[in-house]
Write a protein that holds these residues in place. Sequence first.
Motif, mmCIF file in Angstrom:
data_model
loop_
_atom_site.group_PDB
_atom_site.id
_atom_site.type_symbol
_atom_site.label_atom_id
_atom_site.label_comp_id
_atom_site.label_asym_id
_atom_site.label_seq_id
_atom_site.Cartn_x
_atom_site.Cartn_y
_atom_site.Cartn_z
ATOM 1 N N LYS A 198 88.035 -140.371 -25.918
ATOM 2 C CA LYS A 198 89.331 -140.222 -25.250
ATOM 3 C C LYS A 198 89.228 -139.616 -23.847
ATOM 4 O O LYS A 198 90.254 -139.313 -23.231
ATOM 5 N N SER A 199 88.017 -139.416 -23.373
ATOM 6 C CA SER A 199 87.871 -138.943 -21.995
ATOM 7 C C SER A 199 88.048 -140.121 -21.029
ATOM 8 O O SER A 199 87.721 -141.262 -21.350
ATOM 9 N N ALA A 200 88.581 -139.801 -19.851
ATOM 10 C CA ALA A 200 88.868 -140.854 -18.870
ATOM 11 C C ALA A 200 87.777 -140.934 -17.812
ATOM 12 O O ALA A 200 87.296 -139.910 -17.311
ATOM 13 N N ARG A 201 87.395 -142.136 -17.476
ATOM 14 C CA ARG A 201 86.453 -142.358 -16.403
ATOM 15 C C ARG A 201 87.213 -142.427 -15.062
ATOM 16 O O ARG A 201 88.418 -142.709 -15.049
ATOM 17 N N PRO A 202 86.539 -142.195 -13.958
ATOM 18 C CA PRO A 202 87.193 -142.363 -12.657
ATOM 19 C C PRO A 202 87.652 -143.817 -12.491
ATOM 20 O O PRO A 202 86.959 -144.746 -12.930
ATOM 21 N N PRO A 203 88.789 -144.048 -11.892
ATOM 22 C CA PRO A 203 89.268 -145.424 -11.709
ATOM 23 C C PRO A 203 88.332 -146.212 -10.794
ATOM 24 O O PRO A 203 87.701 -145.656 -9.899
ATOM 25 N N ASN A 238 81.697 -157.298 -28.333
ATOM 26 C CA ASN A 238 81.197 -156.252 -27.444
ATOM 27 C C ASN A 238 82.250 -155.167 -27.236
ATOM 28 O O ASN A 238 81.945 -153.969 -27.203
ATOM 29 N N ALA A 239 83.516 -155.592 -27.083
ATOM 30 C CA ALA A 239 84.594 -154.621 -26.901
ATOM 31 C C ALA A 239 84.799 -153.783 -28.160
ATOM 32 O O ALA A 239 85.035 -152.562 -28.093
ATOM 33 N N GLN A 240 84.711 -154.401 -29.315
ATOM 34 C CA GLN A 240 84.894 -153.678 -30.569
ATOM 35 C C GLN A 240 83.755 -152.674 -30.799
ATOM 36 O O GLN A 240 83.989 -151.558 -31.273
ATOM 37 N N ASP A 241 82.547 -153.055 -30.442
ATOM 38 C CA ASP A 241 81.401 -152.158 -30.624
ATOM 39 C C ASP A 241 81.446 -150.984 -29.652
ATOM 40 O O ASP A 241 81.127 -149.842 -30.020
ATOM 41 N N ALA A 242 81.851 -151.246 -28.419
ATOM 42 C CA ALA A 242 81.850 -150.190 -27.404
ATOM 43 C C ALA A 242 83.007 -149.223 -27.592
ATOM 44 O O ALA A 242 82.912 -148.043 -27.198
ATOM 45 N N GLN A 243 84.088 -149.687 -28.185
ATOM 46 C CA GLN A 243 85.276 -148.850 -28.395
ATOM 47 C C GLN A 243 85.756 -148.204 -27.080
ATOM 48 O O GLN A 243 86.181 -147.050 -27.044
ATOM 49 N N VAL A 244 85.692 -148.989 -26.030
ATOM 50 C CA VAL A 244 86.156 -148.545 -24.709
ATOM 51 C C VAL A 244 87.421 -149.317 -24.357
ATOM 52 O O VAL A 244 87.454 -150.552 -24.436
ATOM 53 N N THR A 245 88.451 -148.587 -23.978
ATOM 54 C CA THR A 245 89.729 -149.208 -23.613
ATOM 55 C C THR A 245 89.841 -149.296 -22.097
ATOM 56 O O THR A 245 89.638 -148.306 -21.397
ATOM 57 N N SER A 261 91.078 -150.532 -12.254
ATOM 58 C CA SER A 261 90.861 -150.472 -13.695
ATOM 59 C C SER A 261 90.658 -149.021 -14.122
ATOM 60 O O SER A 261 89.872 -148.289 -13.518
ATOM 61 N N ASP A 262 91.407 -148.629 -15.135
ATOM 62 C CA ASP A 262 91.299 -147.292 -15.726
ATOM 63 C C ASP A 262 90.657 -147.440 -17.102
ATOM 64 O O ASP A 262 91.118 -148.239 -17.926
ATOM 65 N N THR A 263 89.624 -146.659 -17.340
ATOM 66 C CA THR A 263 88.848 -146.794 -18.576
ATOM 67 C C THR A 263 88.885 -145.493 -19.381
ATOM 68 O O THR A 263 88.730 -144.402 -18.832
ATOM 69 N N ILE A 264 89.088 -145.652 -20.701
ATOM 70 C CA ILE A 264 89.092 -144.524 -21.634
ATOM 71 C C ILE A 264 87.903 -144.667 -22.578
ATOM 72 O O ILE A 264 87.737 -145.695 -23.244
ATOM 73 N N ASN A 265 87.063 -143.640 -22.630
ATOM 74 C CA ASN A 265 85.879 -143.645 -23.490
ATOM 75 C C ASN A 265 86.269 -143.465 -24.962
ATOM 76 O O ASN A 265 87.419 -143.097 -25.269
ATOM 77 N N PRO A 266 85.324 -143.707 -25.879
ATOM 78 C CA PRO A 266 85.623 -143.530 -27.307
ATOM 79 C C PRO A 266 86.087 -142.119 -27.649
ATOM 80 O O PRO A 266 86.878 -141.932 -28.600
#
Length: 238
Positions: free
Chosen positions: A208-213, A168-175, A201-206
């Motif tokens: 490279k945009s950042a989501r709100p913590p 799931n993590a590999q498919d979503a490519q979300v860090t 938790s800080d999330t980076i979209n595929p």
Amino acid sequence: MTDSDADSPTTEAPDALAEAEAELVRAEERAEAARARAAELRREADAGSSEQTDDADIVEAKPARRRSRLRWPRRLRRPTGKAVGVGSAIVLLCAALTASGYIVWQHRTLVQRRQHAEEFVAAAREGIETMMSIDPAHATENVQRSIDETTGALKSQLEATSSYMAKNAQDAQVTTKATVQDAAVESMTDDSAVVLVVAKSDTINPDKSARPPVFWRLSVNIDRDGDRLKMSKLDFVQ
């Protein structure tokens, strides 16, 4: 869990430790004063004994018939005030030393308890940050590290879903990167504890945009597994 609830377990132990240390200093001062008083009274008693010895020499110079009559009253006379004072000082000194020993024992107990709490908090921090952080390029390794940081039922759950989590993590490519903001022990024994944790938790979209913590409040059970402390249960709390 409120912020004040998270802070209270960590602030109570240092306050209790500071009070124990202050009481230890006071007990040592009392013991030192008692020792000085006992030494002073012993010197006074020794001086009195010297005077009584001189008087005894005078009595010994008298005829034997009189000496025999005087001997019994001398043996039976009541203790002098100085002798009573020396005895009291010795009793006070023993009491002060006993109190000092108790304070030292209490101080060591508090220090050991604080060290145990710090170990449980460190284990909870490491476990949460490992479990809630994932890099799509190393998803399988990330999931395996999470398994290694757990024990009991939680470990079994992760092992059963590890393949799905990694894919799931590999498919979503979300860090996602998790950071523990605060942690405190709620309850504790020698081999287990419940630790309250606030994590971000800080999330980076595929792209490279950042989501709100996002902030999480968690209740983490830590159990001793061999020579390590590991997470055995994890609950999200309001």
